[in-house]
Each structure stands twice: as structure tokens, then as C-alpha cells.
Design an enzyme around this catalytic site. Structure first.
Site, mmCIF file in Angstrom:
data_model
loop_
_atom_site.group_PDB
_atom_site.id
_atom_site.type_symbol
_atom_site.label_atom_id
_atom_site.label_comp_id
_atom_site.label_asym_id
_atom_site.label_seq_id
_atom_site.Cartn_x
_atom_site.Cartn_y
_atom_site.Cartn_z
ATOM 1 N N ARG A 182 -3.135 39.742 21.932
ATOM 2 C CA ARG A 182 -3.435 39.792 23.196
ATOM 3 C C ARG A 182 -2.149 40.069 23.956
ATOM 4 N NH1 ARG A 182 -7.270 40.882 20.952
ATOM 5 N NH2 ARG A 182 -9.430 40.006 21.161
ATOM 6 N N SER A 232 -13.356 38.314 28.466
ATOM 7 C CA SER A 232 -12.965 36.884 28.114
ATOM 8 C C SER A 232 -11.773 36.493 29.072
ATOM 9 C CB SER A 232 -12.261 37.158 26.555
ATOM 10 O OG SER A 232 -13.320 37.283 25.703
ATOM 11 N N GLU A 312 -6.469 34.951 29.946
ATOM 12 C CA GLU A 312 -6.470 36.395 29.358
ATOM 13 C C GLU A 312 -6.487 37.285 30.579
ATOM 14 O OE1 GLU A 312 -8.832 38.826 26.114
ATOM 15 O OE2 GLU A 312 -8.504 36.753 25.582
#
Length: 361
Positions: A182, A232, A312
Site C-alpha cells: 500500500r 479497507s 490505510e
């Protein structure tokens, strides 16, 4: 955090910006442009007409003016006070998708990931099915090395086109972008992604569509895809994405569940009962409630497992005027531990953040 923007500050900022062919809007509400549908305004909101318009804007805007690129807001929480500086959202001039020879696909940064996946399937290009399960745009997929069910953007990207902060164009290879979990460590400071070139593999359109349908079915069965979420919420402490989260002990959702936070609510914000690494903003929720819920989840997870969950979702902007910043949940947990304050969750006590006033609780 900076002070929230005001109409007066927006007028002053507009006077410093170059002329554009796109649209500059002062104090534009950003909630409609995020999937949570919460948050305050942008001091100035810019929708460039095309890459040339954006390049000229970047070249002519003083470097001290903060610029924020929004995408479609699928993994973004804008705080209630809004964003200072210029918030930029790429539109039609950046969303072309073009299949190329050699099972390659070029897509604009504003193209929806799902649209790129569908175009690849139509052209008989396999290997890009994962994009059908990633919410957001190609630009966001590049910035976050987005992926799902075993495939990440780094696995299929050849290179990406950027406009640097001075308006010049640069093509950067996937290797030089330094993708990680990520993250893209080689992302140029202040640059905007405008396109991406992917490498797929020849396949039959029907077979590609069948795999996409299976992926979509798995996602819809496990995630609250019809709710107002940001995708998420927290990164997996294991440092990698899941193929099947049930087989990853350090999956964020598992730690949240074990901390007893499934279905937890603060105001109009809720931890999804379906997938507890998703936060839901119900009608009437505020960004502060969503962020406070996330920090409460972080506190509980740290106190029950010792793991520090990292956001995130990108949180941007200032609290509402007069409102205090949301405390960091892990720091709260550390302070409680330092003072010997037992966590009710760890002690096994039931905690109701929203007692029913009618019950006298």
C-alpha cells in the site's frame, strides 16, 4: 493541522492562482466527492480540462500553496473543517482507456479501476481482473499499490505518466516507483499521476469475464459494498494484503474482531458487522465521528493484542471550527497503561458507547 478555510481566505487564494480552462470553485463542499459522504469544503476546488490545463496550472501556481489530489475519494476521509489550499479532482480529460498490441492497456488516472478491467476483458487481455475488485481510480491504484485476492498493481504495471509540481511530464517505470504494501516510495513529491501502462496476457474475453464475476461475487459476499465506506480502513500488520484473510493471523479485520469492536458505533459511524476492517458512515454521520471510531478501534486493538493498526484510509484537512483534533487511540492506550488504568474491554466488561437514554443507562 492548518486552520479551516473560510470564504475570505478562498477569495485571497483565488487571486494567486493562474487562469485555467477548467473550473476553479471557492469553498466547494467535498462530501459529495468522497465515498463516506462526509467532510467540509475545499478552499478552492479545481477540475482541470485536460493534462495540458493541469500542467499549466502546476507551473503557474506558487509552490507554497498546498495542492491535494482527490481521485474519486474511495479511500479518503475529509475532516469537517475542510482542506486548505487547492483540492484537485481529475475528470473526463484524464479517463481514457485504450487496449494496445501485445496484451497491454493504457488507462488515464481518472479512469475507474472497474472500467479499465472491463476494457481489458473486452479486448481479450487477462491478468487485470483484480482491478474489477478495487474501488477507485487508476491514479489511486498507483498511489496505494492497490490490489486484491493475490494481485497488486506492481505485478502488472509497466510504467506511469506523471506531471511534476513544475508542470513537466515524466514517465516512471514500475521498478522506480518503489512499490511496497500500500505504498509507492518513489512517487515524486507533489506530482500528479495522469496515466498508467499495464501488461496483461492474451486470453479469451469469456474466461476473463468469468474470473471477474467470481471476484466480484467474493467481494460482495464479504464486504459492505453498498454502504458508505472508505474501503479497507487499516493496513494489515502482517505487511501484506490477503488472498483469504481467514489464513492470516495478523489480518486487521481479525485483530479488530478479537478486540470486540465488530458493530461498534460512535454517533452515525459504525464498524461494519459484515467486515470489521470497514467503517460505515450512516446518514447524518460526521467525519469526526468516523475518525473517532477508527481511533477507538486502534485503542482497543492495541490494548488487547499490542498491535498498532495504521490507517490505510487517507485523512485530510482540519477539524470543524472550534473542535479539538481526535486523540490518537494508541497514544491513549499507552497513557492508560502508564497510569495503570485497566481497559474495560481487556477486563471483559461490556462497554456501550451509546446507551439508550430511555433505559436510564
Amino acid at each position: 493541522m492548518t486552520s479551516p478555510p473560510t470564504p475570505d481566505s478562498a477569495r485571497e487564494l483565488l487571486a494567486l492562482l493562474p487562469e485555467v480552462r477548467g473550473r476553479l470553485t471557492p469553498m466547494a463542499q467535498l462530501a459529495p466527492y468522497t465515498w463516506f459522504r462526509v467532510g467540509g469544503p475545499a478552499e478552492v476546488f479545481f477540475t482541470p480540462a485536460d493534462p495540458e490545463d493541469l500542467a499549466a496550472f502546476l507551473a503557474g501556481t506558487p509552490e507554497e500553496i498546498p495542492l491535494t489530489f482527490l481521485g474519486v475519494g474511495s479511500n479518503l476521509l475529509v475532516r469537517d473543517g475542510g482542506i486548505s489550499g487547492v483540492a484537485i479532482r481529475l475528470g473526463r480529460g484524464f479517463n481514457a482507456v485504450e487496449p494496445l498490441e501485445g496484451a497491454r492497456l493504457r488507462a488515464g488516472a481518472a479512469a475507474l479501476d472497474s472500467r479499465a478491467a472491463e476494457a481489458a476483458a473486452e479486448a481479450g487481455i487477462g491478468g487485470l481482473e483484480y482491478l474489477r475488485g478495487v474501488p477507485g481510480t487508476i491514479g489511486g491504484a498507483l498511489r496505494m499499490n492497490a490490489g486484491c485476492y493475490g494481485t497488486e498493481t506492481k505485478d502488472r504495471l509497466i510504467s506511469a505518466g506523471f506531471l511534476l509540481r513544475d508542470g513537466t511530464r515524466r514517465e516512471i517505470s514500475a521498478e522506480d516507483l518503489g512499490f511496497g504494501y500500500r505504498s509507492a516510495r518513489g512517487w515524486p513529491e507533489g506530482a500528479a499521476a495522469v496515466s498508467a501502462l499495464f501488461q496483461g496476457e492474451p486470453d479469451q474475453p469469456e474466461a476473463v469475464r468469468a474470473r471477474m464475476a467470481e471476484l466480484v461475487a467474493r467481494r460482495e459476499a464479504s464486504q459492505p459494498v453498498k454502504a458508505r465506506t472508505g474501503g479497507s480502513t487499516f493496513r494489515n500488520p502482517a505487511g501484506r494484503s490477503t488472498v483469504d484473510g481467514s489464513h492470516m493471523p495478523l489480518a486487521a479485520w481479525r485483530l479488530i474482531d478479537e478486540a470486540g469492536a465488530r458493530g461498534l458505533r460512535i454517533g452515525g459511524a459504525e464498524v461494519s458487522p459484515q467486515h470489521c476492517n470497514f467503517l460505515i458512515a450512516h446518514e447524518g454521520a460526521t467525519a469526526a465521528e468516523v475518525e473517532a471510531l477508527g481511533e477507538e478501534v486502534r485503542r482497543r486493538v492495541f490494548e488487547t493484542s499490542g498491535h498498532d493498526l495504521h490507517w490505510e484510509i487517507k485523512r485530510l484537512g482540519s477539524p470543524a471550527p472550534g473542535a479539538a483534533p481526535i486523540p490518537d487511540g494508541v497514544e491513549v492506550a499507552r497513557e492508560r497503561r502508564a497510569y495503570g488504568i485497566a481497559s474495560p474491554e481487556v477486563a471483559g466488561e461490556a462497554v456501550n458507547l451509546h446507551p439508550d437514554p430511555r433505559s436510564g443507562a
